[in-house]
Design a protein around this motif. Structure first.
Motif, PDB file in Angstrom:
ATOM      1  N   ASP A   3       0.331   7.253 -10.169  1.00 40.53           N
ATOM      2  CA  ASP A   3      -0.851   8.182 -10.809  1.00 40.53           C
ATOM      3  C   ASP A   3      -2.086   7.715 -10.176  1.00 40.53           C
ATOM      4  O   ASP A   3      -2.106   6.642 -10.337  1.00 40.53           O
ATOM      5  CB  ASP A   3      -0.047   8.838 -12.521  1.00 40.53           C
ATOM      6  N   VAL A   4      -3.251   8.793  -9.703  1.00 42.04           N
ATOM      7  CA  VAL A   4      -4.276   7.534  -9.378  1.00 42.04           C
ATOM      8  C   VAL A   4      -4.811   8.362  -9.853  1.00 42.04           C
ATOM      9  O   VAL A   4      -5.467  10.042 -10.054  1.00 42.04           O
ATOM     10  CB  VAL A   4      -4.512   7.803  -7.467  1.00 42.04           C
TER      11      VAL A   4
ATOM     12  N   VAL B  67      -2.791   5.331   2.963  1.00 44.62           N
ATOM     13  CA  VAL B  67      -1.986   5.820   2.447  1.00 44.62           C
ATOM     14  C   VAL B  67      -2.470   7.183   2.145  1.00 44.62           C
ATOM     15  O   VAL B  67      -3.754   6.851   1.264  1.00 44.62           O
ATOM     16  CB  VAL B  67      -1.456   5.122   1.535  1.00 44.62           C
ATOM     17  N   THR B  68      -2.256   8.174   1.318  1.00 44.17           N
ATOM     18  CA  THR B  68      -2.771   9.461   0.995  1.00 44.17           C
ATOM     19  C   THR B  68      -2.094   8.763  -0.397  1.00 44.17           C
ATOM     20  O   THR B  68      -1.007   9.223  -0.731  1.00 44.17           O
ATOM     21  CB  THR B  68      -2.462  10.589   1.250  1.00 44.17           C
TER      22      THR B  68
ATOM     23  N   ASN C 251      -8.499  11.298  -0.791  1.00 44.94           N
ATOM     24  CA  ASN C 251      -7.759  10.929  -1.671  1.00 44.94           C
ATOM     25  C   ASN C 251      -6.947  10.116  -0.306  1.00 44.94           C
ATOM     26  O   ASN C 251      -5.765   9.387  -0.379  1.00 44.94           O
ATOM     27  CB  ASN C 251      -7.137  11.589  -2.131  1.00 44.94           C
ATOM     28  N   VAL C 252      -7.709   9.575   0.754  1.00 40.74           N
ATOM     29  CA  VAL C 252      -6.769   8.836   1.167  1.00 40.74           C
ATOM     30  C   VAL C 252      -7.648   7.097   1.924  1.00 40.74           C
ATOM     31  O   VAL C 252      -8.385   7.195   2.293  1.00 40.74           O
ATOM     32  CB  VAL C 252      -7.078   8.716   3.327  1.00 40.74           C
ATOM     33  N   TRP C 253      -6.739   6.174   1.299  1.00 39.27           N
ATOM     34  CA  TRP C 253      -7.387   4.808   0.753  1.00 39.27           C
ATOM     35  C   TRP C 253      -6.598   3.944   2.291  1.00 39.27           C
ATOM     36  O   TRP C 253      -5.607   3.954   2.974  1.00 39.27           O
ATOM     37  CB  TRP C 253      -6.679   4.324   0.133  1.00 39.27           C
TER      38      TRP C 253
ATOM     39  N   PRO D 263       0.538  -1.083  -0.369  1.00 39.00           N
ATOM     40  CA  PRO D 263      -0.651   0.291  -0.190  1.00 39.00           C
ATOM     41  C   PRO D 263       1.061   1.476  -0.138  1.00 39.00           C
ATOM     42  O   PRO D 263      -0.018   2.398  -0.694  1.00 39.00           O
ATOM     43  CB  PRO D 263      -1.009  -0.173   1.397  1.00 39.00           C
ATOM     44  N   ALA D 264       1.675   1.205   0.495  1.00 37.78           N
ATOM     45  CA  ALA D 264       2.711   2.385   0.965  1.00 37.78           C
ATOM     46  C   ALA D 264       3.332   2.609  -0.787  1.00 37.78           C
ATOM     47  O   ALA D 264       3.600   4.051  -0.895  1.00 37.78           O
ATOM     48  CB  ALA D 264       3.598   2.772   1.559  1.00 37.78           C
TER      49      ALA D 264
END
Length: 297
Positions: free
Chosen positions: A188-189, A210-211, A197-199, A181-182
């Motif tokens: 790019d998201v 993760v941001t 935007n924090v998953w 995840p890090a």
């Protein structure tokens, strides 16, 4: 005066709060609605509505009539269905609202089968990602995903779908596949503006957040799909949204050893309004159709 029509008209006027809105939903002119209500009040010899600059509201007598009329109309509809028999099908118009992308992919393709089973039925599908006022819009049933904001809503859960971190093979070939995840922070998201935007992902009872960052933010699911399919980046989405592409390999799940909270699909019925047999049967039809679907759990 047709008593059933008069009751239906009055109920719709109270639910919408105006003659004009009721007329639009009933597909008649406003003068016809006004005339019907006047005839009904004359017949009952009682005032049913209070007219003010703020709209219409029922009198005490009108409220009592409204509550009994709703029950009478529902029972009349049920009696008609019983008399017709289970194989006779539904009739009239069913108004359904749903999120645009979900409806396009999973609801509209079901309509031919439902209409074939109910040849006297018409369906008006309102495609809108917003949460709309069901009573004001005259909607019989809304299909909504996620957590319901209105705790007073009359709702039934139809299905639960998985959510995944997704990307195209083209993007992954260019940017590499994240293994933890890090590593998402360096990718790019494509960000859906209706989500944070924090998953948060979890594995073996441990949750990590993760941001993520992206140069593209979209306000509608259709845009999210197109951006991902154009190899513009990773995203989090329901498996329903990319069901065909996941099956074909055009989109791949990544970080598959991590999990995301699932998403629920709800059938939401207008609060304070009679639940029609058409709406109940369509909700049951959708529930059955989605059972065992690749996007449902």
């Amino acid at each position: 005066m047709d008593r059933y029509q008069a009751m239906t008209t009055f109920v719709r006027v109270v639910e919408t709060g105006s003659f004009s809105a009721a007329a639009r939903q009933l597909n008649v002119g406003q003068p016809a609605v006004s005339k019907t209500i006047a005839q009904l009040e004359n017949r009952l010899q009682v005032s049913l509505l209070i007219r003010s600059t703020h709209g219409l509201s029922p009198t005490e007598a009108g409220q009592r009539f409204f509550e009994r009329a709703k029950v009478a109309i529902q029972e009349a509809d049920e009696a008609e269905l019983a008399a017709r028999g289970a194989g006779a099908g539904l009739s009239g118009c069913l108004r359904v609202s749903a999120a645009t992308t979900f409806a396009r992919l999973h609801i509209v393709p079901l309509l031919p089968r439902f209409l074939a089973d109910n040849p006297e039925l018409e369906i008006d599908v309102i495609l809108d990602d917003r949460v709309i006022d069901l009573v004001a819009e005259g909607v019989d049933l809304s299909l909504r995903m996620g957590t319901l904001a209105d705790s007073a809503a009359v709702a039934r859960k139809l299905a639960t779908g998985g959510r995944s971190v997704l990307a195209t093979p083209g993007y992954l070939a260019r940017a590499g596949e994240p293994r933890t995840p890090a590593e998402l922070a360096g990718h790019d998201v494509v960000i859906y503006s209706q989500t944070a935007n924090v998953w948060a992902l979890s594995r073996d009872g441990t949750e990590t957040s993760v941001t993520v960052h992206g140069r593209v933010r979209v306000s509608a699911a259709e845009g999210l799909r197109e951006a991902v399919l154009a190899d513009m980046g990773l995203t989090i989405a329901s498996d329903w949204m990319f069901a065909r592409e996941i099956e074909s390999g055009a989109v791949r799940r990544v970080l598959t050893d991590w999990s995301l909270p699932p998403i629920d699909l709800w059938a939401v019925f207008p609060a304070g309004r009679m639940m029609s047999a058409k709406a109940r049967q369509f909700a049951a039809f959708v529930e059955q159709a989605l059972a065992g679907h690749s996007g449902a759990a």
